[in-house]
Design a protein around this motif. Sequence first.
Motif, PDB file in Angstrom:
ATOM      1  N   TYR A 195      50.529  39.860  36.258  1.00 23.13           N
ATOM      2  CA  TYR A 195      50.053  40.995  36.656  1.00 23.13           C
ATOM      3  C   TYR A 195      49.115  40.531  37.780  1.00 23.13           C
ATOM      4  O   TYR A 195      47.366  40.122  37.511  1.00 23.13           O
ATOM      5  CB  TYR A 195      49.446  42.031  35.519  1.00 23.13           C
ATOM      6  CG  TYR A 195      48.390  42.727  36.469  1.00 23.13           C
ATOM      7  CD1 TYR A 195      48.422  44.310  37.208  1.00 23.13           C
ATOM      8  CD2 TYR A 195      46.873  43.452  36.551  1.00 23.13           C
ATOM      9  CE1 TYR A 195      48.298  45.504  37.785  1.00 23.13           C
ATOM     10  CE2 TYR A 195      45.901  43.763  37.207  1.00 23.13           C
ATOM     11  CZ  TYR A 195      47.101  45.091  37.773  1.00 23.13           C
ATOM     12  OH  TYR A 195      46.373  46.438  38.134  1.00 23.13           O
ATOM     13  N   ASP A 196      48.609  41.098  39.392  1.00 27.66           N
ATOM     14  CA  ASP A 196      47.575  40.773  40.464  1.00 27.66           C
ATOM     15  C   ASP A 196      46.233  41.757  40.537  1.00 27.66           C
ATOM     16  O   ASP A 196      47.095  42.870  40.581  1.00 27.66           O
ATOM     17  CB  ASP A 196      48.371  40.647  41.668  1.00 27.66           C
ATOM     18  CG  ASP A 196      47.059  40.299  42.525  1.00 27.66           C
ATOM     19  OD1 ASP A 196      46.336  40.154  42.497  1.00 27.66           O
ATOM     20  OD2 ASP A 196      47.568  39.314  43.683  1.00 27.66           O
ATOM     21  N   LYS A 197      45.269  41.655  39.838  1.00 30.50           N
ATOM     22  CA  LYS A 197      44.728  42.484  39.944  1.00 30.50           C
ATOM     23  C   LYS A 197      43.640  43.178  40.934  1.00 30.50           C
ATOM     24  O   LYS A 197      43.607  44.353  41.114  1.00 30.50           O
ATOM     25  CB  LYS A 197      42.983  42.657  39.151  1.00 30.50           C
ATOM     26  CG  LYS A 197      42.567  41.783  39.236  1.00 30.50           C
ATOM     27  CD  LYS A 197      41.197  40.501  38.357  1.00 30.50           C
ATOM     28  CE  LYS A 197      40.603  39.621  39.441  1.00 30.50           C
ATOM     29  NZ  LYS A 197      39.222  39.210  38.163  1.00 30.50           N
ATOM     30  N   ASP A 198      43.986  42.451  41.641  1.00 29.67           N
ATOM     31  CA  ASP A 198      43.597  43.120  43.382  1.00 29.67           C
ATOM     32  C   ASP A 198      44.552  44.130  44.240  1.00 29.67           C
ATOM     33  O   ASP A 198      44.851  44.722  44.736  1.00 29.67           O
ATOM     34  CB  ASP A 198      43.374  41.446  44.515  1.00 29.67           C
ATOM     35  CG  ASP A 198      42.647  40.408  43.978  1.00 29.67           C
ATOM     36  OD1 ASP A 198      41.407  41.088  43.056  1.00 29.67           O
ATOM     37  OD2 ASP A 198      42.627  39.214  44.319  1.00 29.67           O
ATOM     38  N   THR A 199      45.562  43.905  43.948  1.00 33.07           N
ATOM     39  CA  THR A 199      46.967  44.231  44.813  1.00 33.07           C
ATOM     40  C   THR A 199      47.264  45.705  43.410  1.00 33.07           C
ATOM     41  O   THR A 199      47.956  46.386  43.756  1.00 33.07           O
ATOM     42  CB  THR A 199      47.927  43.159  44.501  1.00 33.07           C
ATOM     43  OG1 THR A 199      48.765  43.078  43.939  1.00 33.07           O
ATOM     44  CG2 THR A 199      48.311  42.434  45.474  1.00 33.07           C
ATOM     45  N   GLY A 200      47.572  44.859  42.580  1.00 33.70           N
ATOM     46  CA  GLY A 200      47.543  46.183  41.283  1.00 33.70           C
ATOM     47  C   GLY A 200      49.159  45.900  41.137  1.00 33.70           C
ATOM     48  O   GLY A 200      49.722  47.052  40.275  1.00 33.70           O
TER      49      GLY A 200
ATOM     50  N   PHE B 104      52.704  43.499  39.962  1.00 31.17           N
ATOM     51  CA  PHE B 104      53.670  42.424  39.605  1.00 31.17           C
ATOM     52  C   PHE B 104      54.077  41.422  39.914  1.00 31.17           C
ATOM     53  O   PHE B 104      54.655  42.499  41.199  1.00 31.17           O
ATOM     54  CB  PHE B 104      53.889  42.656  38.296  1.00 31.17           C
ATOM     55  CG  PHE B 104      53.025  43.530  36.471  1.00 31.17           C
ATOM     56  CD1 PHE B 104      52.825  42.884  35.432  1.00 31.17           C
ATOM     57  CD2 PHE B 104      53.132  44.316  36.976  1.00 31.17           C
ATOM     58  CE1 PHE B 104      52.190  43.114  34.721  1.00 31.17           C
ATOM     59  CE2 PHE B 104      52.479  45.216  35.543  1.00 31.17           C
ATOM     60  CZ  PHE B 104      51.969  44.332  34.228  1.00 31.17           C
TER      61      PHE B 104
END
Length: 312
Positions: A82-87, A89
């Motif tokens: 999960y990439d928290k910057d792009t929201g 996976f």
Amino acid sequence: MDNKKALDILENLKKVIIGKDDVLEKVLITILAKGHLLIEDVPGVGKTTLVKTLARSMNLSYKRVQFTPDLMPSDIIGVSIYDKDTGAFTFKKGAIFNQIFLADEINRTSPKTQSSLLQAMEEGEVSTEEGHYILEKPFMVLATQNPLEYQGTFPLPEAQLDRFLMRLSLGYPDKSYEIEILKNYQSIKKLNLIEPVASQEDILNMQSIVDNLTVHDDIIDYIVSISNATRDFRDLQLGVSPRASIDLLKAAKAKAFLAGRDYVIPDDVKSMVTSVLGHRIILSPEAKIERKSVEEVLKEVLSRMYVPVSMK
């Protein structure tokens, strides 16, 4: 028939594995036939060194994974992060996304993890929740396993075994060869001295040539007769599948190519039978009581077959 590149690869393998020329030839036949290889042997006979040399000789991407009881399928295929910057996976590819994948001691991990290799081996593809991926060709799985009497092992299921084109064993070297190994072990271990002698394009080209070799109908009939005989042979509880017949044909064609021929002869088929079919059959309880080996049973099957004369 230009098989020089294949012979060059074979010479490279002989530099690091001494006195096992027949086994090395079958390793090369496996990749020429677009197959996967299972090497069953005790530790310390050079299995990993063999695979590294093979990958280096062909200048292919290579990854080794040590299989252990706690290994998970995601360790092989990959995992979504999960990439928290792009929201969203993103999928991080696992070790299977290499052209030569070494599954070291494959029978030390659980059947669940073993089965994660099935799609890649059969279709050359990997499917995940995020997408569908085509593995770069040539693609080959080489798996090693310790003999099943060793503690802490999980026997490979029949469905998994059937996807290996061959099962081989390096075995211990003869005394004279072991003396040579001890005298030269430092240079043998220096794999950086092994130069690539073939490219990805060369391997794909040779695989294509093997694919397109013409095989006489009598040879095809001979192969199918052998497979059929295993299915109702008194010493066998389980015979081979149609996939095994296809693999035997592919291996015989690769053997012919390596010998510099553009046609298959019965001896090509005979020389591949034990390595291609041996791991796919199960001896009957009576045969086990009589202490018969797989090799003996297959030799008896072959002795009852009509051998074709015409090949071209």
